[in-house]
Design an enzyme around this catalytic site. Sequence first.
Site, mmCIF file in Angstrom:
data_model
loop_
_atom_site.group_PDB
_atom_site.id
_atom_site.type_symbol
_atom_site.label_atom_id
_atom_site.label_comp_id
_atom_site.label_asym_id
_atom_site.label_seq_id
_atom_site.Cartn_x
_atom_site.Cartn_y
_atom_site.Cartn_z
ATOM 1 N N ARG A 1 0.842 -1.283 0.072
ATOM 2 C CA ARG A 1 -0.075 -0.150 0.144
ATOM 3 C C ARG A 1 0.912 1.314 0.101
ATOM 4 O O ARG A 1 1.446 1.507 0.945
ATOM 5 C CB ARG A 1 -0.952 0.123 1.250
ATOM 6 C CG ARG A 1 -2.134 1.242 1.240
ATOM 7 C CD ARG A 1 -2.789 1.118 2.411
ATOM 8 N NE ARG A 1 -3.710 2.043 2.670
ATOM 9 C CZ ARG A 1 -4.936 2.067 2.331
ATOM 10 N NH1 ARG A 1 -5.424 1.398 1.539
ATOM 11 N NH2 ARG A 1 -5.753 3.226 2.570
ATOM 12 N N HIS B 1 -6.937 1.175 -7.069
ATOM 13 C CA HIS B 1 -7.391 0.483 -5.884
ATOM 14 C C HIS B 1 -8.002 -0.508 -6.173
ATOM 15 O O HIS B 1 -9.153 -0.741 -5.877
ATOM 16 C CB HIS B 1 -8.089 1.328 -4.965
ATOM 17 C CG HIS B 1 -8.097 0.920 -3.711
ATOM 18 N ND1 HIS B 1 -7.675 -0.223 -3.023
ATOM 19 C CD2 HIS B 1 -8.766 1.374 -2.512
ATOM 20 C CE1 HIS B 1 -7.706 -0.355 -1.851
ATOM 21 N NE2 HIS B 1 -8.546 0.576 -1.467
ATOM 22 N N GLN C 1 -10.139 -3.019 -3.645
ATOM 23 C CA GLN C 1 -11.289 -2.489 -3.238
ATOM 24 C C GLN C 1 -12.566 -2.771 -4.206
ATOM 25 O O GLN C 1 -13.471 -2.930 -4.092
ATOM 26 C CB GLN C 1 -11.251 -1.125 -3.029
ATOM 27 C CG GLN C 1 -12.545 -0.345 -2.790
ATOM 28 C CD GLN C 1 -12.986 -0.865 -1.237
ATOM 29 O OE1 GLN C 1 -12.304 -0.673 -0.258
ATOM 30 N NE2 GLN C 1 -14.287 -1.084 -1.328
ATOM 31 N N ASP D 1 -16.449 8.620 -2.945
ATOM 32 C CA ASP D 1 -15.011 8.708 -2.466
ATOM 33 C C ASP D 1 -14.871 9.716 -1.574
ATOM 34 O O ASP D 1 -15.525 10.924 -2.093
ATOM 35 C CB ASP D 1 -13.858 8.030 -2.930
ATOM 36 C CG ASP D 1 -12.611 7.579 -2.159
ATOM 37 O OD1 ASP D 1 -12.857 7.526 -1.189
ATOM 38 O OD2 ASP D 1 -11.583 7.547 -2.915
ATOM 39 N N CYS E 1 -15.980 3.215 -0.290
ATOM 40 C CA CYS E 1 -14.751 2.329 0.090
ATOM 41 C C CYS E 1 -14.309 2.528 1.485
ATOM 42 O O CYS E 1 -13.487 2.114 2.069
ATOM 43 C CB CYS E 1 -13.691 2.573 -1.000
ATOM 44 S SG CYS E 1 -13.004 4.322 -0.861
ATOM 45 N N ARG F 1 -13.858 -7.068 1.596
ATOM 46 C CA ARG F 1 -12.780 -6.917 1.340
ATOM 47 C C ARG F 1 -11.857 -8.036 1.719
ATOM 48 O O ARG F 1 -11.107 -8.535 1.180
ATOM 49 C CB ARG F 1 -12.024 -5.502 2.077
ATOM 50 C CG ARG F 1 -12.373 -4.093 1.511
ATOM 51 C CD ARG F 1 -11.614 -3.959 0.296
ATOM 52 N NE ARG F 1 -10.252 -4.173 0.630
ATOM 53 C CZ ARG F 1 -9.412 -3.087 1.027
ATOM 54 N NH1 ARG F 1 -10.154 -1.774 1.148
ATOM 55 N NH2 ARG F 1 -8.227 -3.052 1.037
#
Length: 308
Positions: free
Chosen positions: A102, A129, A132, A223, A263, A291
Amino acid sequence: MRHFLTLADYTKEEILEILDLAKQIKKETKNKEFKEYLKKQTLGMIFEKSSTRTRVSFETGIYQLGGIGLFLSSNDIQLGRGEPLSDTSRVISSMVDMVMIRTFGHEKIEEFAKYSKVPVINGLTTEYHPVQLMADYLTIQEKGLDKDLVVAYVGDGNNMAHSWLNLAAKLGFELRIATPKGYEVNADILERALEMAKISGAKIFISNDPKVAVKDVSVVTTDTWVSMGQEDEKEQRLKDFNGYIVDSSMMSLAQNKAIFLHCLPAYRGYEVSEEVIEGSQSLIFQEAENRLHAQKGVMVWLDKKRNS
Protein backbone atom coordinates in the site's frame (compact mmCIF):
# COMPACT_ATOMS: atom_id res chain seq x y z
CA MET A 1 3.59 -16.14 -11.91
CA ARG A 2 1.01 -13.36 -11.90
CA HIS A 3 0.82 -10.11 -9.93
CA PHE A 4 -2.36 -8.21 -9.01
CA LEU A 5 -1.49 -4.59 -9.78
CA THR A 6 -4.46 -3.30 -11.80
CA LEU A 7 -7.66 -4.81 -13.15
CA ALA A 8 -6.50 -3.82 -16.62
CA ASP A 9 -4.03 -6.73 -16.40
CA TYR A 10 -6.87 -9.26 -16.12
CA THR A 11 -9.46 -10.68 -18.47
CA LYS A 12 -13.17 -10.67 -17.69
CA GLU A 13 -13.02 -14.43 -17.20
CA GLU A 14 -10.14 -14.17 -14.72
CA ILE A 15 -11.87 -11.45 -12.67
CA LEU A 16 -15.06 -13.49 -12.44
CA GLU A 17 -13.06 -16.64 -11.64
CA ILE A 18 -11.42 -14.87 -8.69
CA LEU A 19 -14.81 -13.61 -7.49
CA ASP A 20 -16.31 -17.11 -7.72
CA LEU A 21 -13.42 -18.36 -5.60
CA ALA A 22 -14.02 -15.51 -3.13
CA LYS A 23 -17.70 -16.44 -2.83
CA GLN A 24 -16.79 -20.07 -2.21
CA ILE A 25 -14.27 -19.15 0.50
CA LYS A 26 -16.73 -16.67 2.06
CA LYS A 27 -19.37 -19.41 2.30
CA GLU A 28 -16.85 -21.72 3.93
CA THR A 29 -15.79 -18.97 6.36
CA LYS A 30 -19.40 -18.29 7.36
CA ASN A 31 -19.79 -22.01 8.04
CA LYS A 32 -16.61 -21.92 10.18
CA GLU A 33 -14.79 -24.09 7.65
CA PHE A 34 -11.32 -22.57 7.62
CA LYS A 35 -9.54 -24.47 4.87
CA GLU A 36 -5.79 -23.95 4.85
CA TYR A 37 -5.39 -22.97 1.21
CA LEU A 38 -2.17 -21.10 2.08
CA LYS A 39 -0.89 -23.31 4.90
CA LYS A 40 2.26 -21.95 6.56
CA GLN A 41 2.67 -19.28 3.91
CA THR A 42 3.80 -15.76 4.79
CA LEU A 43 2.29 -12.59 3.40
CA GLY A 44 4.62 -9.60 3.61
CA MET A 45 2.50 -6.44 4.05
CA ILE A 46 4.32 -3.19 3.23
CA PHE A 47 2.51 -0.04 4.32
CA GLU A 48 3.76 3.38 3.23
CA LYS A 49 0.18 4.63 3.69
CA SER A 50 -1.79 3.90 6.85
CA SER A 51 -4.95 1.84 6.69
CA THR A 52 -7.78 0.26 8.64
CA ARG A 53 -9.57 -2.06 6.21
CA THR A 54 -6.51 -3.04 4.17
CA ARG A 55 -4.45 -4.13 7.14
CA VAL A 56 -7.22 -5.91 9.04
CA SER A 57 -8.58 -7.70 5.96
CA PHE A 58 -5.23 -8.93 4.66
CA GLU A 59 -3.87 -9.91 8.06
CA THR A 60 -7.07 -11.71 9.02
CA GLY A 61 -7.38 -13.21 5.56
CA ILE A 62 -3.94 -14.82 5.43
CA TYR A 63 -4.42 -16.14 8.99
CA GLN A 64 -7.77 -17.75 8.12
CA LEU A 65 -6.12 -19.32 5.06
CA GLY A 66 -3.54 -21.01 7.28
CA GLY A 67 -0.69 -18.53 6.89
CA ILE A 68 0.68 -15.49 8.68
CA GLY A 69 0.86 -11.80 7.84
CA LEU A 70 4.01 -9.79 8.47
CA PHE A 71 3.29 -6.07 8.93
CA LEU A 72 6.06 -3.82 7.59
CA SER A 73 5.68 -0.05 7.80
CA SER A 74 8.13 2.19 5.96
CA ASN A 75 9.52 3.09 9.39
CA ASP A 76 10.30 -0.55 10.13
CA ILE A 77 12.30 -1.44 7.03
CA GLN A 78 15.24 0.03 5.17
CA LEU A 79 12.96 1.21 2.36
CA GLY A 80 12.10 4.17 4.56
CA ARG A 81 15.79 4.98 4.91
CA GLY A 82 16.58 5.10 1.22
CA GLU A 83 17.36 1.50 0.25
CA PRO A 84 16.71 0.99 -3.49
CA LEU A 85 13.30 -0.50 -4.14
CA SER A 86 14.82 -3.21 -6.31
CA ASP A 87 17.02 -4.36 -3.40
CA THR A 88 14.10 -4.35 -0.96
CA SER A 89 12.01 -6.38 -3.40
CA ARG A 90 14.65 -9.03 -3.98
CA VAL A 91 15.35 -9.42 -0.26
CA ILE A 92 11.75 -9.53 1.00
CA SER A 93 10.50 -11.74 -1.84
CA SER A 94 13.21 -14.28 -1.07
CA MET A 95 11.78 -14.75 2.43
CA VAL A 96 7.99 -14.60 2.00
CA ASP A 97 5.43 -16.28 -0.28
CA MET A 98 3.46 -13.20 -1.33
CA VAL A 99 3.68 -9.41 -0.90
CA MET A 100 0.95 -6.79 -0.52
CA ILE A 101 1.96 -3.13 -0.89
CA ARG A 102 0.00 0.00 0.00
CA THR A 103 1.96 2.97 -1.30
CA PHE A 104 1.92 6.24 -3.25
CA GLY A 105 2.95 6.36 -6.93
CA HIS A 106 1.97 3.31 -8.97
CA GLU A 107 5.44 3.17 -10.52
CA LYS A 108 6.79 2.05 -7.13
CA ILE A 109 4.70 -1.10 -7.02
CA GLU A 110 5.49 -1.83 -10.66
CA GLU A 111 9.22 -1.64 -9.91
CA PHE A 112 8.80 -3.84 -6.83
CA ALA A 113 6.92 -6.43 -8.88
CA LYS A 114 9.61 -6.35 -11.58
CA TYR A 115 12.22 -7.64 -9.13
CA SER A 116 9.96 -9.79 -6.95
CA LYS A 117 10.25 -13.58 -6.88
CA VAL A 118 6.69 -13.91 -5.57
CA PRO A 119 3.24 -12.50 -6.45
CA VAL A 120 2.70 -8.84 -5.56
CA ILE A 121 -0.74 -7.41 -4.71
CA ASN A 122 -1.67 -3.74 -4.98
CA GLY A 123 -3.27 -2.75 -1.66
CA LEU A 124 -3.61 0.83 -2.99
CA THR A 125 -1.58 3.30 -5.00
CA THR A 126 -2.30 6.91 -5.88
CA GLU A 127 -3.58 5.74 -9.27
CA TYR A 128 -5.42 2.47 -8.54
CA HIS A 129 -7.25 0.50 -5.84
CA PRO A 130 -8.10 -2.84 -7.49
CA VAL A 131 -8.71 -4.94 -4.36
CA GLN A 132 -11.43 -2.50 -3.30
CA LEU A 133 -13.20 -2.92 -6.64
CA MET A 134 -13.16 -6.70 -6.23
CA ALA A 135 -14.99 -6.25 -2.93
CA ASP A 136 -17.38 -3.75 -4.50
CA TYR A 137 -18.32 -6.03 -7.37
CA LEU A 138 -18.71 -8.98 -4.99
CA THR A 139 -21.22 -6.86 -3.05
CA ILE A 140 -23.04 -5.97 -6.28
CA GLN A 141 -23.23 -9.66 -7.22
CA GLU A 142 -24.59 -10.60 -3.80
CA LYS A 143 -27.34 -8.02 -4.25
CA GLY A 144 -28.18 -9.43 -7.69
CA LEU A 145 -27.44 -6.18 -9.51
CA ASP A 146 -24.68 -7.44 -11.81
CA LYS A 147 -27.16 -7.98 -14.67
CA ASP A 148 -27.81 -4.80 -16.71
CA LEU A 149 -25.54 -2.98 -14.26
CA VAL A 150 -25.31 0.81 -14.43
CA VAL A 151 -22.92 2.51 -11.99
CA ALA A 152 -22.56 6.20 -11.20
CA TYR A 153 -19.35 7.37 -9.57
CA VAL A 154 -19.67 10.89 -8.15
CA GLY A 155 -16.68 12.83 -6.83
CA ASP A 156 -12.93 13.05 -7.29
CA GLY A 157 -11.31 11.53 -10.38
CA ASN A 158 -8.91 9.53 -8.21
CA ASN A 159 -7.72 5.94 -7.82
CA MET A 160 -11.25 4.73 -7.16
CA ALA A 161 -12.57 6.36 -10.31
CA HIS A 162 -9.68 4.87 -12.28
CA SER A 163 -10.36 1.40 -10.90
CA TRP A 164 -14.06 1.70 -11.74
CA LEU A 165 -13.00 2.58 -15.28
CA ASN A 166 -10.91 -0.58 -15.50
CA LEU A 167 -13.61 -2.81 -14.03
CA ALA A 168 -16.33 -1.48 -16.32
CA ALA A 169 -14.06 -1.71 -19.36
CA LYS A 170 -13.23 -5.34 -18.59
CA LEU A 171 -16.67 -6.60 -17.54
CA GLY A 172 -18.69 -4.58 -20.04
CA PHE A 173 -21.19 -2.68 -17.90
CA GLU A 174 -22.24 0.99 -18.06
CA LEU A 175 -20.26 3.47 -15.96
CA ARG A 176 -20.97 7.17 -15.55
CA ILE A 177 -18.38 9.35 -13.83
CA ALA A 178 -19.19 12.88 -12.67
CA THR A 179 -16.40 15.08 -11.32
CA PRO A 180 -16.04 18.84 -10.79
CA LYS A 181 -14.05 20.69 -13.42
CA GLY A 182 -10.37 20.38 -12.66
CA TYR A 183 -10.81 17.04 -10.88
CA GLU A 184 -11.37 14.79 -13.90
CA VAL A 185 -9.93 11.30 -14.24
CA ASN A 186 -6.46 10.83 -15.70
CA ALA A 187 -6.69 11.26 -19.48
CA ASP A 188 -4.34 8.36 -20.28
CA ILE A 189 -6.18 5.95 -17.98
CA LEU A 190 -9.49 7.02 -19.52
CA GLU A 191 -8.15 6.52 -23.04
CA ARG A 192 -6.97 2.99 -22.22
CA ALA A 193 -10.35 2.17 -20.63
CA LEU A 194 -12.20 3.38 -23.72
CA GLU A 195 -10.00 1.15 -25.88
CA MET A 196 -10.75 -1.87 -23.67
CA ALA A 197 -14.45 -0.96 -23.74
CA LYS A 198 -14.51 -1.45 -27.51
CA ILE A 199 -13.88 -5.14 -26.89
CA SER A 200 -16.18 -5.66 -23.89
CA GLY A 201 -19.02 -3.41 -25.04
CA ALA A 202 -18.84 -1.26 -21.92
CA LYS A 203 -20.48 2.15 -22.03
CA ILE A 204 -18.44 4.88 -20.34
CA PHE A 205 -19.69 8.44 -19.88
CA ILE A 206 -17.78 11.35 -18.35
CA SER A 207 -19.46 14.56 -17.20
CA ASN A 208 -19.43 17.38 -14.65
CA ASP A 209 -23.09 16.93 -13.70
CA PRO A 210 -23.70 14.43 -10.87
CA LYS A 211 -27.48 14.53 -11.23
CA VAL A 212 -27.28 13.46 -14.86
CA ALA A 213 -24.82 10.71 -13.95
CA VAL A 214 -27.03 9.28 -11.19
CA LYS A 215 -30.28 9.26 -13.17
CA ASP A 216 -31.77 5.73 -13.17
CA VAL A 217 -28.57 3.91 -12.17
CA SER A 218 -28.49 0.76 -10.03
CA VAL A 219 -25.35 1.65 -8.04
CA VAL A 220 -24.22 5.03 -6.70
CA THR A 221 -20.72 5.29 -5.32
CA THR A 222 -18.32 7.98 -4.17
CA ASP A 223 -15.08 8.50 -2.27
CA THR A 224 -13.57 11.08 0.06
CA TRP A 225 -12.89 14.47 -1.49
CA VAL A 226 -9.73 14.87 0.58
CA SER A 227 -7.42 11.86 0.36
CA MET A 228 -4.24 11.27 2.37
CA GLY A 229 -1.67 13.89 1.45
CA GLN A 230 -4.29 16.44 0.35
CA GLU A 231 -5.10 17.87 3.76
CA ASP A 232 -3.71 21.30 2.86
CA GLU A 233 -6.20 21.46 -0.03
CA LYS A 234 -9.23 20.71 2.14
CA GLU A 235 -10.90 24.15 2.21
CA GLN A 236 -10.54 24.66 -1.54
CA ARG A 237 -11.76 21.15 -2.30
CA LEU A 238 -14.86 21.59 -0.14
CA LYS A 239 -15.73 24.65 -2.21
CA ASP A 240 -14.98 22.98 -5.54
CA PHE A 241 -17.07 19.90 -4.69
CA ASN A 242 -20.15 21.88 -3.68
CA GLY A 243 -23.19 20.09 -5.10
CA TYR A 244 -21.53 16.69 -5.27
CA ILE A 245 -22.72 15.31 -1.95
CA VAL A 246 -24.64 12.05 -2.29
CA ASP A 247 -27.71 12.84 -0.22
CA SER A 248 -31.29 11.52 -0.26
CA SER A 249 -32.21 13.97 -3.01
CA MET A 250 -29.46 12.65 -5.27
CA MET A 251 -30.21 9.00 -4.40
CA SER A 252 -33.88 9.58 -5.34
CA LEU A 253 -32.75 10.08 -8.94
CA ALA A 254 -31.40 6.52 -9.07
CA GLN A 255 -33.48 3.35 -9.43
CA ASN A 256 -35.62 2.40 -6.45
CA LYS A 257 -33.53 -0.75 -5.97
CA ALA A 258 -30.24 1.19 -6.22
CA ILE A 259 -27.54 0.69 -3.60
CA PHE A 260 -24.94 3.07 -2.22
CA LEU A 261 -21.28 2.07 -1.93
CA HIS A 262 -18.28 3.83 -0.39
CA CYS A 263 -14.77 2.42 0.10
CA LEU A 264 -14.44 4.21 3.48
CA PRO A 265 -13.43 6.13 5.47
CA ALA A 266 -16.47 8.32 4.79
CA TYR A 267 -16.81 11.92 5.89
CA ARG A 268 -20.47 12.47 6.61
CA GLY A 269 -21.75 15.83 5.49
CA TYR A 270 -19.04 16.12 2.83
CA GLU A 271 -19.20 13.50 0.06
CA VAL A 272 -22.19 11.65 1.59
CA SER A 273 -24.97 12.59 3.97
CA GLU A 274 -25.67 10.87 7.27
CA GLU A 275 -29.11 9.78 6.09
CA VAL A 276 -27.72 8.00 3.03
CA ILE A 277 -24.84 6.26 4.76
CA GLU A 278 -27.13 5.00 7.52
CA GLY A 279 -30.06 4.36 5.20
CA SER A 280 -31.48 1.11 3.81
CA GLN A 281 -29.76 1.55 0.42
CA SER A 282 -26.31 1.71 1.98
CA LEU A 283 -24.27 -1.49 1.84
CA ILE A 284 -20.98 0.04 2.97
CA PHE A 285 -20.38 -2.36 5.85
CA GLN A 286 -21.16 -5.47 3.80
CA GLU A 287 -18.83 -3.96 1.19
CA ALA A 288 -16.12 -3.41 3.83
CA GLU A 289 -16.40 -7.00 5.08
CA ASN A 290 -16.13 -8.22 1.52
CA ARG A 291 -12.60 -6.82 1.38
CA LEU A 292 -11.67 -9.83 3.54
CA HIS A 293 -13.33 -12.39 1.28
CA ALA A 294 -12.40 -10.83 -2.08
CA GLN A 295 -8.75 -10.56 -1.07
CA LYS A 296 -8.68 -14.15 0.09
CA GLY A 297 -9.91 -15.02 -3.38
CA VAL A 298 -7.11 -12.98 -4.94
CA MET A 299 -4.42 -14.57 -2.75
CA VAL A 300 -5.58 -18.14 -3.32
CA TRP A 301 -5.95 -17.56 -7.07
CA LEU A 302 -2.45 -16.11 -7.35
CA ASP A 303 -1.02 -19.04 -5.41
CA LYS A 304 -2.79 -21.52 -7.69
CA LYS A 305 -1.44 -19.78 -10.77
CA ARG A 306 2.07 -19.78 -9.39
CA ASN A 307 1.92 -23.50 -8.72
CA SER A 308 0.07 -24.56 -11.87
